[in-house]
Design a protein around this motif. Structure first.
Motif, PDB file in Angstrom:
ATOM      1  N   ILE A 173       0.858  -1.193   0.000  1.00 10.99           N
ATOM      2  CA  ILE A 173       0.000   0.000   0.000  1.00 10.99           C
ATOM      3  C   ILE A 173       0.886   1.231   0.000  1.00 10.99           C
ATOM      4  O   ILE A 173       1.814   1.347   0.800  1.00 10.99           O
ATOM      5  CB  ILE A 173      -0.935   0.001   1.222  1.00 10.99           C
ATOM      6  CG1 ILE A 173      -1.886  -1.197   1.121  1.00 10.99           C
ATOM      7  CG2 ILE A 173      -1.710   1.302   1.321  1.00 10.99           C
ATOM      8  CD1 ILE A 173      -2.762  -1.408   2.316  1.00 10.99           C
ATOM      9  N   HIS A 174       0.596   2.158  -0.907  1.00  8.09           N
ATOM     10  CA  HIS A 174       1.370   3.390  -1.041  1.00  8.09           C
ATOM     11  C   HIS A 174       0.630   4.517  -0.326  1.00  8.09           C
ATOM     12  O   HIS A 174      -0.511   4.807  -0.650  1.00  8.09           O
ATOM     13  CB  HIS A 174       1.566   3.728  -2.517  1.00  8.09           C
ATOM     14  CG  HIS A 174       2.322   2.659  -3.248  1.00  8.09           C
ATOM     15  ND1 HIS A 174       3.567   2.864  -3.773  1.00  8.09           N
ATOM     16  CD2 HIS A 174       2.037   1.362  -3.504  1.00  8.09           C
ATOM     17  CE1 HIS A 174       4.003   1.748  -4.344  1.00  8.09           C
ATOM     18  NE2 HIS A 174       3.075   0.821  -4.189  1.00  8.09           N
ATOM     19  N   ILE A 175       1.309   5.133   0.632  1.00  7.87           N
ATOM     20  CA  ILE A 175       0.711   6.207   1.431  1.00  7.87           C
ATOM     21  C   ILE A 175       1.565   7.456   1.263  1.00  7.87           C
ATOM     22  O   ILE A 175       2.768   7.414   1.522  1.00  7.87           O
ATOM     23  CB  ILE A 175       0.667   5.812   2.926  1.00  7.87           C
ATOM     24  CG1 ILE A 175      -0.088   4.487   3.104  1.00  7.87           C
ATOM     25  CG2 ILE A 175       0.027   6.915   3.753  1.00  7.87           C
ATOM     26  CD1 ILE A 175       0.054   3.880   4.483  1.00  7.87           C
ATOM     27  N   PRO A 176       0.968   8.578   0.842  1.00 13.07           N
ATOM     28  CA  PRO A 176       1.741   9.825   0.754  1.00 13.07           C
ATOM     29  C   PRO A 176       2.219  10.260   2.144  1.00 13.07           C
ATOM     30  O   PRO A 176       1.415  10.357   3.075  1.00 13.07           O
ATOM     31  CB  PRO A 176       0.735  10.833   0.185  1.00 13.07           C
ATOM     32  CG  PRO A 176      -0.350  10.013  -0.421  1.00 13.07           C
ATOM     33  CD  PRO A 176      -0.394   8.735   0.354  1.00 13.07           C
ATOM     34  N   ILE A 177       3.508  10.493   2.279  1.00 13.12           N
ATOM     35  CA  ILE A 177       4.081  10.875   3.578  1.00 13.12           C
ATOM     36  C   ILE A 177       3.447  12.161   4.086  1.00 13.12           C
ATOM     37  O   ILE A 177       3.145  12.292   5.269  1.00 13.12           O
ATOM     38  CB  ILE A 177       5.614  11.031   3.474  1.00 13.12           C
ATOM     39  CG1 ILE A 177       6.231   9.671   3.177  1.00 13.12           C
ATOM     40  CG2 ILE A 177       6.200  11.605   4.757  1.00 13.12           C
ATOM     41  CD1 ILE A 177       7.703   9.708   2.881  1.00 13.12           C
ATOM     42  N   SER A 178       3.184  13.096   3.196  1.00 13.25           N
ATOM     43  CA  SER A 178       2.612  14.384   3.610  1.00 13.25           C
ATOM     44  C   SER A 178       1.195  14.247   4.165  1.00 13.25           C
ATOM     45  O   SER A 178       0.717  15.138   4.865  1.00 13.25           O
ATOM     46  CB  SER A 178       2.619  15.364   2.436  1.00 13.25           C
ATOM     47  OG  SER A 178       1.913  14.812   1.350  1.00 13.25           O
ATOM     48  N   SER A 179       0.501  13.126   3.871  1.00 11.08           N
ATOM     49  CA  SER A 179      -0.870  12.955   4.366  1.00 11.08           C
ATOM     50  C   SER A 179      -0.919  12.285   5.736  1.00 11.08           C
ATOM     51  O   SER A 179      -1.973  12.216   6.360  1.00 11.08           O
ATOM     52  CB  SER A 179      -1.703  12.137   3.375  1.00 11.08           C
ATOM     53  OG  SER A 179      -1.288  10.783   3.392  1.00 11.08           O
ATOM     54  N   ILE A 180       0.236  11.771   6.235  1.00 10.07           N
ATOM     55  CA  ILE A 180       0.257  11.074   7.524  1.00 10.07           C
ATOM     56  C   ILE A 180       0.181  12.093   8.653  1.00 10.07           C
ATOM     57  O   ILE A 180       1.007  12.982   8.766  1.00 10.07           O
ATOM     58  CB  ILE A 180       1.523  10.202   7.668  1.00 10.07           C
ATOM     59  CG1 ILE A 180       1.530   9.099   6.608  1.00 10.07           C
ATOM     60  CG2 ILE A 180       1.611   9.594   9.069  1.00 10.07           C
ATOM     61  CD1 ILE A 180       2.801   8.280   6.564  1.00 10.07           C
ATOM     62  N   THR A 181      -0.866  11.938   9.502  1.00 10.20           N
ATOM     63  CA  THR A 181      -1.032  12.841  10.635  1.00 10.20           C
ATOM     64  C   THR A 181      -0.592  12.201  11.947  1.00 10.20           C
ATOM     65  O   THR A 181      -0.258  12.899  12.897  1.00 10.20           O
ATOM     66  CB  THR A 181      -2.503  13.291  10.770  1.00 10.20           C
ATOM     67  OG1 THR A 181      -3.330  12.132  10.916  1.00 10.20           O
ATOM     68  CG2 THR A 181      -2.942  14.088   9.548  1.00 10.20           C
TER      69      THR A 181
END
Length: 195
Positions: free
Chosen positions: A15-23
């Motif tokens: 699963i690819h998760i944008p680092i900038s979207s991680i809170t």
């Protein structure tokens, strides 16, 4: 092992998760339901002579079924009824208490009547009680069957083994529009702390 790509993506378990979207992210213990696995083996010729069935069902192991996300007690029709006055509310409360007492007297434990919101290792979310979780039987020809408590085959399991709840490590990653939960202990990921 997680990989960071040039375009600000974090990859874990495909699963690819944008680092900038991680809170937020956290390692957390999560409850997981395990269910019994059985296998059918052919009875010996001698056993078949003495009226044993052709196949014998043998307990194999407990296997992972789904993670518990939330718990919500069953609502009965009385609890669902909306009331607008004090007398109706009091009657509704009394009926709910009586219903709970009758359930306990009749042997329905609160554990089996508790409905759980579950997430399976593939990420699908659904609701079940422990009584609704089937056992699995593997046959020697490779076929498998789910066996529910109301199935005829259920009585052939011998002493059926109930689903159990265990605690396993998980990684929760919260993003701006939701969250991801990754399970450790070999369910999805072998070593959640390493990830």
């Amino acid at each position: 092992m997680p990989e960071i790509f040039a375009n600000d993506l974090f990859e874990i378990h495909g699963i690819h998760i944008p680092i900038s979207s991680i809170t937020d992210y956290q390692l957390k213990e999560i409850e997981f339901i395990m269910r019994p696995i059985y296998y059918m083996k052919r009875s010996s010729k001698l056993a078949q002579i003495f009226f044993s069935p052709e196949y014998e069902i043998v307990f194999d192991k407990m296997d992972y079924y789904a993670a518990i996300i939330d718990e919500a007690r069953y609502k009965n029709a009385v609890e669902d009824a909306e009331t607008n006055n004090l007398w109706e509310a009091m009657a509704k409360t009394a009926a709910t208490v009586i219903s709970d007492v009758v359930s306990n007297v009749m042997g329905k434990s609160s554990v089996t009547s508790t409905k759980y919101r579950l997430m399976n290792p593939a990420g699908r979310v659904f609701e079940r009680t422990l009584d609704e979780i089937p056992a699995i039987i593997y046959r020697d020809d490779g076929k498998q069957s789910e066996v529910f408590k109301n199935d005829e085959l259920y009585t052939r399991l011998g002493e059926p083994i109930a689903p159990t709840i265990v605690t396993i490590p998980s990684l929760r990653i919260t993003v701006e529009d939701g969250e991801y939960i990754f399970f450790g202990d070999g369910i999805q990921i072998n070593n959640i702390e390493k990830e």
